[in-house]
Design an enzyme around this catalytic site. Structure first.
Site, short mmCIF file in Angstrom:
data_model
loop_
_atom_site.label_atom_id
_atom_site.label_comp_id
_atom_site.label_asym_id
_atom_site.label_seq_id
_atom_site.Cartn_x
_atom_site.Cartn_y
_atom_site.Cartn_z
N SER A 1 0.73 -1.34 -0.08
CA SER A 1 -0.03 0.13 -0.02
C SER A 1 0.95 1.26 -0.06
O SER A 1 1.72 1.44 -0.90
CB SER A 1 -0.95 -0.04 1.44
N ASP B 1 -12.95 -18.89 -16.16
CA ASP B 1 -11.75 -19.41 -15.86
C ASP B 1 -11.65 -21.08 -15.95
O ASP B 1 -10.86 -21.63 -15.86
CB ASP B 1 -10.93 -19.10 -14.98
N ASP C 1 -15.12 -21.99 -8.45
CA ASP C 1 -14.40 -21.69 -7.49
C ASP C 1 -15.05 -20.39 -6.59
O ASP C 1 -14.25 -20.15 -5.47
CB ASP C 1 -12.98 -21.78 -7.75
N ASP D 1 -9.07 -5.97 -4.58
CA ASP D 1 -8.69 -4.87 -3.73
C ASP D 1 -9.82 -3.87 -3.60
O ASP D 1 -10.43 -3.28 -4.65
CB ASP D 1 -7.47 -4.24 -4.32
N HIS E 1 -7.24 -5.79 -0.21
CA HIS E 1 -6.09 -5.16 -0.29
C HIS E 1 -4.96 -5.46 0.89
O HIS E 1 -5.08 -5.38 2.16
CB HIS E 1 -6.43 -3.40 0.20
#
Ligand SMILES: *[C@@H]1O[C@H](CO)[C@@H](O)[C@H](O)[C@H]1NC(C)=O
Ligand SMILES: *[C@@H]1O[C@H](CO)[C@@H](O)[C@H](O)[C@H]1NC(C)=O
Ligand SMILES: *[C@@H]1O[C@H](CO)[C@@H](O)[C@H](O)[C@H]1NC(C)=O
Ligand SMILES: *[C@@H]1O[C@H](CO)[C@@H](O)[C@H](O)[C@H]1NC(C)=O
Ligand SMILES: *[C@@H]1O[C@H](CO)[C@@H](O)[C@H](O)[C@H]1NC(C)=O
Ligand SMILES: *[C@@H]1O[C@H](CO)[C@@H](O)[C@H](O)[C@H]1NC(C)=O
Length: 504
Positions: free
Chosen positions: A186, A256, A260, A400, A439
């Site tokens: 960060s 993908d 999941d 994030d 994050h």
């Protein structure tokens, strides 16, 4: 040190033999005194042996144990600015691994101190942290108008910490650190990138997680979820934002190849919240409410990013799979509030909680034009750092909820364009985008490694560049792919296991 390829075999084995061993001090701790860098004046310097120093709580630069250190506490000032910048340098009393580690902060705090210093020292590094002379609680109202304190915070203090820490390491152990590493996430990630851009000689390897580069833009754009949520009526309830977020995951999960609960590449997710208008949501556990057209427009605005009123793009939004509720809270994202109130409007007494889109656009313009050069930290020219053999490793969570991951993608692309392509960039700067990661951690996806420096050290010291990095947690593991590659389910095997996935 010498790192020419011709002789690195012989020297390499020599260094390999010394690194990881116990390099003992050659002098007493109490005799150590920091030497101030050019431009700074020493206020005081105190060195004390401390035993069984521990840190409890989660860490991300290795596990913290109980460590014996020489703790050098240093205060510097600059000219007649009246600032007092604190530096803490931890030198392990035994087991120094020959490496220096500079550590960074978060938000408006320049350093994490024991949070990162104890794990670093436990694992044999000499390590440092600084407060930049501004309070660690992050109260910007007391320093926004000091030119010196701003310089300290933006780039100077952690550069000075690096000079002091390397010098104290040499004084204590009788030799310079063999390698130097930056660790931060960060704001700490931004600090690492500042080192690469402004002081390329400081570090051999820089770990910059979820970096707050693009500072002048993300601070204002961080207010957008709240402003958008309040447009056109009562604030859209947070649970509705959460429900539309869940719908986006359901819509894009299978892209993908596997169910999941994670979106491996949100850029490919075409979900439009208008597709769930009419969906019933249970808020507060009982009240049933329905997603309206306006709710959907607001969710889409948070996803698509900050624009002006004509729809012109200004900055990236949060991605599907991220928790939109965090920035769309009633009080607003604190960093954005402080930035707007203290640095842009220069009046800490203002209530900025009802800023409208047009005002936010003006503030964005002002932030970019007045603060971009100093605070930006998004200069894609890493040529000096690259030329000295430096390596940068970044990961950023696709989920994030505070700093848009697309700011990292944008920067990576600008570096690639300037450096002459992806292959050239791979030689010194690699980015890993992690599905479901929040994050600097958190989020529903696999979690960050315990020792985030380990792959960087392999790269710097053994020329073993990472193609993937293993993330585990929340019952799942993934070998996160080097960007722009993305995860794809192999078609067989337990979807929770990294081994069932490849990069394409
Ligand atoms: C060093 O200076 C700082 C800043 O003035 C002060 O807060 C601190 O108490 C001093 N430490 C010692 C050991 O004198
Ligand atoms: C540090 O911990 C060790 C092992 O528990 C103990 O033997 C030693 O006395 C402790 N040292 C101090 C100074 O507390
Ligand atoms: C800086 O801001 C503080 C707090 O708002 C205020 O007390 C002080 O007068 C300001 N100083 C300058 C030089 O503007
Ligand atoms: C969204 O999904 C998460 C995880 O399954 C769940 O905990 C949460 O309650 C859901 N939110 C809403 C509003 O349905
Ligand atoms: C300021 O905002 C306007 C409106 O979106 C935009 O057209 C202009 O380019 C911006 N100026 C700067 C300096 O960013
Ligand atoms: C898949 O892997 C997860 C995590 O290791 C485990 O909890 C689960 O039981 C496995 N499922 C099957 C069907 O083996």
């Amino acid at each position: 040190m010498i790192r020419l390829f011709g002789i690195c075999v012989a020297l390499g084995s020599l260094f390999q033999a010394t690194l990881g061993l116990n390099i003992p001090p050659i002098t007493s701790c109490s005799s150590l005194v920091a030497t101030p860098p050019d431009g700074a004046t020493l206020i005081n310097s105190t060195a004390t042996e401390r035993y069984n120093v521990t840190y409890s709580g989660p860490t991300y630069n290795g596990l913290a144990g109980s460590v014996n250190i020489c703790d050098v506490e240093v205060f510097l000032t600059h000219g007649d600015a009246g600032d007092a910048v604190r530096f803490a340098i931890y030198l392990p009393l035994d087991g120094w691994n020959g490496r220096w580690q500079g550590t960074g902060g978060g938000g408006f705090a320049a350093g994490g101190f024991d949070f990162e210093l104890v794990p670093a020292a436990t694992n044999g590094y000499s390590a440092g942290a600084t407060d930049a002379g501004v309070n660690l609680a992050g109260d910007t109202d007391v320093w926004y108008n000091s030119t010196q304190l701003v310089e300290n915070f933006v780039h100077l203090s952690f550069h000075e910490m690096t000079l002091i820490g390397k010098d104290l390491s040499e004084k204590f152990y009788g030799r310079k650190p063999e390698y130097s590493y930056w660790f931060g996430c960060s704001t700490g990630g931004r600090q690492g990138m500042s080192e690469a851009q402004r002081y390329p000689e400081d570090y051999d390897g820089i770990f910059a997680g979820s970096p707050a580069i693009n500072w002048d833009k993300i601070t204002v754009a961080g207010y957008w979820p709240l402003t958008a949520q309040r447009q056109g009526g009562e604030p859209v309830p947070l649970c509705k934002l959460g429900a539309m977020g869940n719908a986006s995951i359901s819509a894009c999960d299978l892209l993908d190849g596997a169910a999941d609960g994670l979106i491996s590449n949100p850029l490919k997710c075409g979900f439009d919240a208008k597709s769930v208008v009419g969906m019933e949501v249970q808020c507060d556990g009982n009240t049933i409410t329905t997603i309206t057209e306006r709710d959907a427009v607001v969710w889409n605005k948070i996803r698509n990013g900050f624009t002006d009123e004509s729809g012109k793009f200004l900055w990236y939004g949060l991605q599907p799979g991220a928790n939109y509720q965090n920035q769309a809270t009633q009080s607003g994202f604190l960093i954005s509030t402080q930035w707007i109130r203290d640095f842009l409007l220069r009046d800490p007494s203002l209530d900025v909680s009802n800023i409208k889109q047009g005002e936010l656009v003006d503030l964005f313009n002002e932030s970019v034009s007045e603060f971009g050069d100093l605070w930006g930290t998004d200069n894609p020219d890493l040529s000096a750092f690259r030329a000295r053999g430096g390596k940068i490793l970044t990961w950023h969570g696709w989920a994030d909820d505070l700093i848009s991951p697309l700011g990292t993608v944008d920067y990576w692309q600008r570096v690639v364009d300037l450096a002459g392509g992806e292959e050239k960039t791979d030689e010194f700067y690699r980015v890993f985008m992690a599905p479901g990661l929040g994050h600097c951690g958190n989020g529903p996806g696999p979690q960050i490694p315990t020792d985030n420096l380990a792959p960087l050290i392999e790269w710097v010291e053994k020329r073993n560049a990472p193609e993937t990095i293993l993330f585990s947690g929340n019952g799942q593991s993934r070998n996160i792919c080097k960007f722009p590659k993305e995860l794809k389910y192999s078609g067989s095997g337990n979807v929770s296991d990294a081994a069932s996935w490849g990069c394409m």
